[in-house]
Write an enzyme that holds these catalytic residues in place. Structure first.
Site, PDB file in Angstrom:
ATOM      1  CG  HIS A  23      33.241  21.803 -16.827  1.00  0.00           C
ATOM      2  ND1 HIS A  23      32.248  20.320 -16.906  1.00  0.00           N
ATOM      3  CD2 HIS A  23      31.756  22.727 -16.365  1.00  0.00           C
ATOM      4  CE1 HIS A  23      31.822  20.765 -16.136  1.00  0.00           C
ATOM      5  NE2 HIS A  23      31.205  21.489 -15.687  1.00  0.00           N
ATOM      6  CB  SER A  43      28.016  20.919 -15.132  1.00  0.00           C
ATOM      7  OG  SER A  43      29.260  21.129 -14.265  1.00  0.00           O
ATOM      8  CG  ASP A  93      35.547  18.814 -17.653  1.00  0.00           C
ATOM      9  OD1 ASP A  93      35.426  19.269 -16.581  1.00  0.00           O
ATOM     10  OD2 ASP A  93      34.042  18.133 -18.194  1.00  0.00           O
TER      11      ASP A  93
END
Length: 318
Positions: free
Chosen positions: A294, A131, A265
Site C-alpha cells: 500500500h 490512498s 492491501d
C-alpha cells in the site's frame, strides 16, 4: 522513452506557502510557474501522512519518462509539513480558530483552493491520488465539476468503508480514542536531533530490503512539531467519514478514472476490488500483479510511475 541519466531537470523545487490559512509544502518537478505553454499539469494528491517528499522518486520518474514536457507537482496536506523557521503552522490563528483546518473536509477544500490560486483553469490536469488522496480527488471532482481533468489515477484507493478494513479495525480505536496517548512520545521524539531520528527511522524500515532512501528525510520532518499529530487527527476523521463509495461521482467521470488496487492491501481488501469491478464492469479497474505494498513509495515509486505512464501515455498525445 525513459532517460536514466541524471539531469538538472531531475532536481525538484520546494515552496512553502499558506493555503486556506495552513502551512503547505509544494514539491515541483519542472516549471515552478505555469504559463500558456503548459497544457498539462500532473498533480499528486498524497495519502496520509500527506508528506510530498515521500513521492520524490515517483514524481522524478514520471517527469523524466514524459521527456520533462509536463510539470509534476505535489501538494502536501495542510499541516503535514514542518514549517520553515520564518513561518508558523497557521498563518493567522484568530482567523482560523472557528475552522477545522486540519480535518478531512478542509483538506479537500485546501486542494481546490490551491488549484484556484495557482493553476490556470485552462490547464488540463492529470490527478494522481494515493490512498485517501483518491477519496479527496473524487470529492474535488464532485464539488467542482468544471475542473479540467484529463485523467485521474487512483493508486491503492481508500474510498469506502475504511473502518471496516483489516487495518481500519486496528487503527480506528487508536486514531479515534487513543491518539492523545501518542502525543507525548511524538513530542519527545520531536526533541531528538535529526541524526538520531534518521537512525531510528532507518532501523524501523530495516525490514524493507529495497528501501528508497529519499523517504528518510521526509519522515524526519514528519516527526518534527505537530505534523504527525495533524496526520493522526485527519486519520481519525477518515475512519468516521469514509463510508459508502461515491458511485454517482464515479459514474459521471468513469471515462477519466483509472483504479489500481493492491492484491493484499489491508487498507483496501480484495473484496473491494471485486465489488467495484462488478458495479462498473466497463471501468478501468486494475489489480496489482507485482506484490506492491500500500505504501508503495517506500520501495516501488519508480516501478509504479512507469505503470502510470503506460496507462495514460495515449491520453497525452497531441
Amino acid at each position: 522513452m525513459e532517460n536514466t541519466v541524471t539531469d538538472m531537470r531531475d532536481k525538484p523545487h520546494t515552496d512553502f506557502i499558506y493555503c486556506e490559512g495552513a502551512i503547505t509544502e509544494v514539491l515541483k518537478f519542472g516549471s515552478c510557474q505555469l504559463h500558456s505553454g503548459h497544457k498539462v499539469l500532473f498533480l499528486i494528491i498524497p495519502g496520509n501522512p500527506g508528506v510530498v517528499g515521500f513521492y520524490t522518486t515517483f514524481m522524478q520518474t514520471l517527469h523524466s519518462i514524459f521527456g520533462y514536457r509536463h510539470p509534476v507537482w505535489a501538494v502536501s496536506h495542510a499541516g503535514h509539513c514542518a514549517p520553515p523557521d520564518s513561518m508558523d503552522m497557521i498563518e493567522d490563528a484568530s482567523s482560523t480558530s472557528d475552522r477545522d483546518v486540519f480535518g478531512l473536509d478542509a483538506q479537500i477544500e485546501h486542494k481546490l483552493c490551491y488549484l484556484r490560486k495557482h493553476v490556470p483553469r485552462e490547464t488540463s490536469l492529470v490527478l494522481v491520488g494515493h490512498s485517501i488522496g483518491c477519496y479527496i480527488i473524487l470529492e474535488m471532482m464532485k464539488r467542482d465539476p468544471e475542473l479540467k481533468v484529463l485523467k485521474a489515477v487512483m493508486l491503492f484507493p481508500t474510498i469506502e468503508r475504511m473502518a471496516q478494513t483489516p487495518q481500519g479495525k486496528v487503527m480506528t480505536p487508536v486514531l479515534c480514542y487513543l491518539r492523545y496517548v501518542a502525543y507525548l512520545p511524538l513530542f519527545l521524539l520531536s526533541l531528538l536531533p535529526d541524526g538520531i531520528k534518521s537512525f531510528l527511522i532507518r532501523l524501523a524500515f530495516g525490514g524493507i530490503r529495497s528501501l528508497d532512501l529519499t523517504v528518510v528525510q521526509p519522515t524526519v520532518g514528519l516527526l518534527s512539531g505537530d505534523c504527525a499529530a495533524n496526520a493522526m487527527y485527519m486519520g481519525s476523521q477518515e475512519m468516521r467519514k469514509v463510508l459508502e463509495r461515491d458511485n454517482v461521482t464515479i459514474r459521471k467521470n468513469l471515462d477519466k478514472l483509472i483504479f489500481y488496487y493492491g492484491a493484499a492491501d489491508h487498507w483496501c481488501p480484495l473484496q473491494y476490488y471485486h465489488d467495484i469491478k462488478q458495479d462498473f464492469p466497463h471501468g478501468v479497474i486494475k489489480l496489482c500483479e507485482n506484490g506492491f505494498r500500500h505504501a508503495f513509495v517506500l520501495d516501488a515509486g519508480r516501478e509504479v510511475a512507469k505503470m502510470v505512464a503506460e496507462w495514460i501515455h495515449g491520453d497525452l498525445r497531441t
